[in-house]
Design a protein around this motif. Structure first.
Motif, PDB file in Angstrom:
ATOM      1  N   MET A   1       0.899  -1.244   0.067  1.00 34.49           N
ATOM      2  CA  MET A   1      -0.184   0.232  -0.132  1.00 34.49           C
ATOM      3  C   MET A   1       0.915   1.204  -0.323  1.00 34.49           C
ATOM      4  SD  MET A   1      -3.188   1.353   2.756  1.00 34.49           S
ATOM      5  CE  MET A   1      -1.871   2.307   3.943  1.00 34.49           C
ATOM      6  N   SER A   2       0.590   2.268  -0.945  1.00 33.57           N
ATOM      7  CA  SER A   2       0.660   3.223  -0.968  1.00 33.57           C
ATOM      8  C   SER A   2      -0.203   5.162  -1.121  1.00 33.57           C
ATOM      9  CB  SER A   2       2.344   3.657  -1.855  1.00 33.57           C
ATOM     10  OG  SER A   2       1.200   3.109  -2.925  1.00 33.57           O
ATOM     11  N   LEU A   3       0.150   6.186  -0.013  1.00 36.84           N
ATOM     12  CA  LEU A   3      -0.086   6.868  -0.457  1.00 36.84           C
ATOM     13  C   LEU A   3       0.583   8.102  -1.400  1.00 36.84           C
ATOM     14  CD1 LEU A   3      -0.817   7.387   3.191  1.00 36.84           C
ATOM     15  CD2 LEU A   3      -2.624   6.307   1.567  1.00 36.84           C
ATOM     16  N   ARG A   4      -0.206   8.693  -2.051  1.00 38.90           N
ATOM     17  CA  ARG A   4      -0.151   9.266  -2.720  1.00 38.90           C
ATOM     18  C   ARG A   4      -0.920  10.499  -3.123  1.00 38.90           C
ATOM     19  NH1 ARG A   4      -1.919   9.979  -8.190  1.00 38.90           N
ATOM     20  NH2 ARG A   4      -3.096   8.247  -9.012  1.00 38.90           N
ATOM     21  N   LEU A   5       0.127  12.280  -3.244  1.00 38.48           N
ATOM     22  CA  LEU A   5      -0.718  13.296  -3.456  1.00 38.48           C
ATOM     23  C   LEU A   5      -1.072  13.424  -5.410  1.00 38.48           C
ATOM     24  CD1 LEU A   5      -2.690  15.649  -1.967  1.00 38.48           C
ATOM     25  CD2 LEU A   5      -0.202  16.686  -2.215  1.00 38.48           C
ATOM     26  N   ASP A   6      -3.171  13.849  -4.766  1.00 37.66           N
ATOM     27  CA  ASP A   6      -3.369  14.249  -6.252  1.00 37.66           C
ATOM     28  C   ASP A   6      -2.788  16.169  -6.540  1.00 37.66           C
ATOM     29  OD1 ASP A   6      -4.586  14.841  -8.694  1.00 37.66           O
ATOM     30  OD2 ASP A   6      -4.639  13.034  -9.192  1.00 37.66           O
ATOM     31  N   PRO A   7      -2.150  16.262  -6.735  1.00 33.22           N
ATOM     32  CA  PRO A   7      -1.853  17.761  -6.914  1.00 33.22           C
ATOM     33  C   PRO A   7      -2.591  18.571  -7.647  1.00 33.22           C
ATOM     34  CG  PRO A   7       0.065  17.348  -7.735  1.00 33.22           C
ATOM     35  CD  PRO A   7      -0.373  15.719  -7.494  1.00 33.22           C
ATOM     36  N   ALA A   8      -3.486  17.942  -8.181  1.00 33.49           N
ATOM     37  CA  ALA A   8      -4.365  18.821  -9.474  1.00 33.49           C
ATOM     38  C   ALA A   8      -5.623  19.151  -8.263  1.00 33.49           C
ATOM     39  CB  ALA A   8      -4.364  18.429 -10.265  1.00 33.49           C
ATOM     40  N   LEU A   9      -6.025  17.957  -7.063  1.00 35.86           N
ATOM     41  CA  LEU A   9      -7.448  17.634  -6.815  1.00 35.86           C
ATOM     42  C   LEU A   9      -6.680  18.029  -5.311  1.00 35.86           C
ATOM     43  CD1 LEU A   9      -8.561  14.490  -8.163  1.00 35.86           C
ATOM     44  CD2 LEU A   9      -9.776  16.908  -9.467  1.00 35.86           C
ATOM     45  N   GLY A  10      -5.482  18.463  -5.097  1.00 32.95           N
ATOM     46  CA  GLY A  10      -5.585  18.625  -3.423  1.00 32.95           C
ATOM     47  C   GLY A  10      -6.486  16.890  -2.961  1.00 32.95           C
ATOM     48  N   LEU A  11      -5.717  15.813  -3.590  1.00 31.77           N
ATOM     49  CA  LEU A  11      -6.834  14.699  -3.381  1.00 31.77           C
ATOM     50  C   LEU A  11      -5.463  13.769  -2.620  1.00 31.77           C
ATOM     51  CD1 LEU A  11      -8.997  13.735  -2.333  1.00 31.77           C
ATOM     52  CD2 LEU A  11      -9.343  12.291  -4.788  1.00 31.77           C
ATOM     53  N   GLU A  15      -3.361   3.707  -3.041  1.00 37.03           N
ATOM     54  CA  GLU A  15      -2.771   2.447  -3.850  1.00 37.03           C
ATOM     55  C   GLU A  15      -2.406   1.247  -3.356  1.00 37.03           C
ATOM     56  OE1 GLU A  15      -1.163   5.376  -7.908  1.00 37.03           O
ATOM     57  OE2 GLU A  15       0.668   4.194  -6.654  1.00 37.03           O
ATOM     58  N   PHE A  16      -2.692   0.105  -3.563  1.00 36.25           N
ATOM     59  CA  PHE A  16      -2.624  -1.143  -3.393  1.00 36.25           C
ATOM     60  C   PHE A  16      -2.061  -1.967  -4.510  1.00 36.25           C
ATOM     61  CE2 PHE A  16      -6.444   0.269  -1.163  1.00 36.25           C
ATOM     62  CZ  PHE A  16      -6.507   0.344   0.142  1.00 36.25           C
ATOM     63  N   ARG A  17      -1.350  -2.859  -4.393  1.00 35.10           N
ATOM     64  CA  ARG A  17      -0.193  -3.479  -5.255  1.00 35.10           C
ATOM     65  C   ARG A  17      -0.861  -4.873  -4.906  1.00 35.10           C
ATOM     66  NH1 ARG A  17       2.321   0.103  -9.020  1.00 35.10           N
ATOM     67  NH2 ARG A  17       3.263   1.912  -8.248  1.00 35.10           N
ATOM     68  N   ASP A  18      -0.752  -5.841  -6.320  1.00 38.91           N
ATOM     69  CA  ASP A  18      -0.650  -7.076  -5.805  1.00 38.91           C
ATOM     70  C   ASP A  18       0.388  -7.471  -6.233  1.00 38.91           C
ATOM     71  OD1 ASP A  18      -0.670  -7.991  -8.628  1.00 38.91           O
ATOM     72  OD2 ASP A  18      -3.025  -8.066  -8.986  1.00 38.91           O
ATOM     73  N   GLN A  19       0.703  -9.103  -5.905  1.00 36.39           N
ATOM     74  CA  GLN A  19       1.612  -9.914  -6.523  1.00 36.39           C
ATOM     75  C   GLN A  19       2.508  -9.352  -8.150  1.00 36.39           C
ATOM     76  OE1 GLN A  19       1.830 -13.437  -4.300  1.00 36.39           O
ATOM     77  NE2 GLN A  19       2.157 -12.827  -2.074  1.00 36.39           N
ATOM     78  N   ALA A  20       1.342  -9.337  -8.740  1.00 40.52           N
ATOM     79  CA  ALA A  20       1.628  -9.284  -9.872  1.00 40.52           C
ATOM     80  C   ALA A  20       1.977  -7.767 -10.202  1.00 40.52           C
ATOM     81  CB  ALA A  20       0.862  -9.949 -10.679  1.00 40.52           C
ATOM     82  N   GLY A  21       1.989  -6.727  -9.699  1.00 44.19           N
ATOM     83  CA  GLY A  21       1.970  -5.423  -9.435  1.00 44.19           C
ATOM     84  C   GLY A  21       0.988  -4.480 -10.040  1.00 44.19           C
ATOM     85  N   HIS A  22      -0.296  -5.387 -10.897  1.00 46.45           N
ATOM     86  CA  HIS A  22      -1.208  -4.990 -10.599  1.00 46.45           C
ATOM     87  C   HIS A  22      -1.914  -3.867  -9.976  1.00 46.45           C
ATOM     88  CE1 HIS A  22      -6.012  -4.320 -10.909  1.00 46.45           C
ATOM     89  NE2 HIS A  22      -5.139  -4.177 -12.426  1.00 46.45           N
ATOM     90  N   VAL A  23      -2.102  -2.924  -9.805  1.00 41.76           N
ATOM     91  CA  VAL A  23      -2.291  -1.441  -9.363  1.00 41.76           C
ATOM     92  C   VAL A  23      -4.288  -0.792  -8.175  1.00 41.76           C
ATOM     93  CG1 VAL A  23      -2.332   1.138  -8.377  1.00 41.76           C
ATOM     94  CG2 VAL A  23      -0.171  -0.169  -9.606  1.00 41.76           C
ATOM     95  N   GLU A  24      -4.553  -1.105  -7.591  1.00 43.44           N
ATOM     96  CA  GLU A  24      -5.539  -0.373  -7.848  1.00 43.44           C
ATOM     97  C   GLU A  24      -5.893   0.778  -6.440  1.00 43.44           C
ATOM     98  OE1 GLU A  24      -8.927  -1.495  -8.640  1.00 43.44           O
ATOM     99  OE2 GLU A  24      -7.622  -3.381  -9.809  1.00 43.44           O
ATOM    100  N   SER A  25      -7.026   1.849  -6.470  1.00 39.56           N
ATOM    101  CA  SER A  25      -6.528   2.649  -6.219  1.00 39.56           C
ATOM    102  C   SER A  25      -7.543   3.376  -5.605  1.00 39.56           C
ATOM    103  CB  SER A  25      -6.239   4.129  -6.688  1.00 39.56           C
ATOM    104  OG  SER A  25      -7.059   4.246  -7.846  1.00 39.56           O
TER     105      SER A  25
END
Length: 57
Positions: A1-11, A15-25
């Protein structure tokens, strides 16, 4: 799991990654695109204009 800031939205996007590298947010990519297209603030975003509503009581 990781967190990132979307500066355009201020949000913050979670992000969640599975073992295959697929990302869900959260919010989903579809929701992020809808916010960008519509220019709307996401739910829970602070109100940037107008006066605050009076406190209940």
């Amino acid at each position: 799991m990781s967190l990132r800031l979307d500066p355009a939205l201020g949000l913050v996007v979670i992000e969640f990654r599975d073992q295959a590298g697929h990302v869900e947010s959260l919010p989903t990519q579809r929701e992020l695109e809808a916010y960008r297209r519509g220019g709307a603030a996401p739910p829970g975003a602070p109100d940037t204009g107008g006066m605050a509503a009076p406190a209940p009581g």
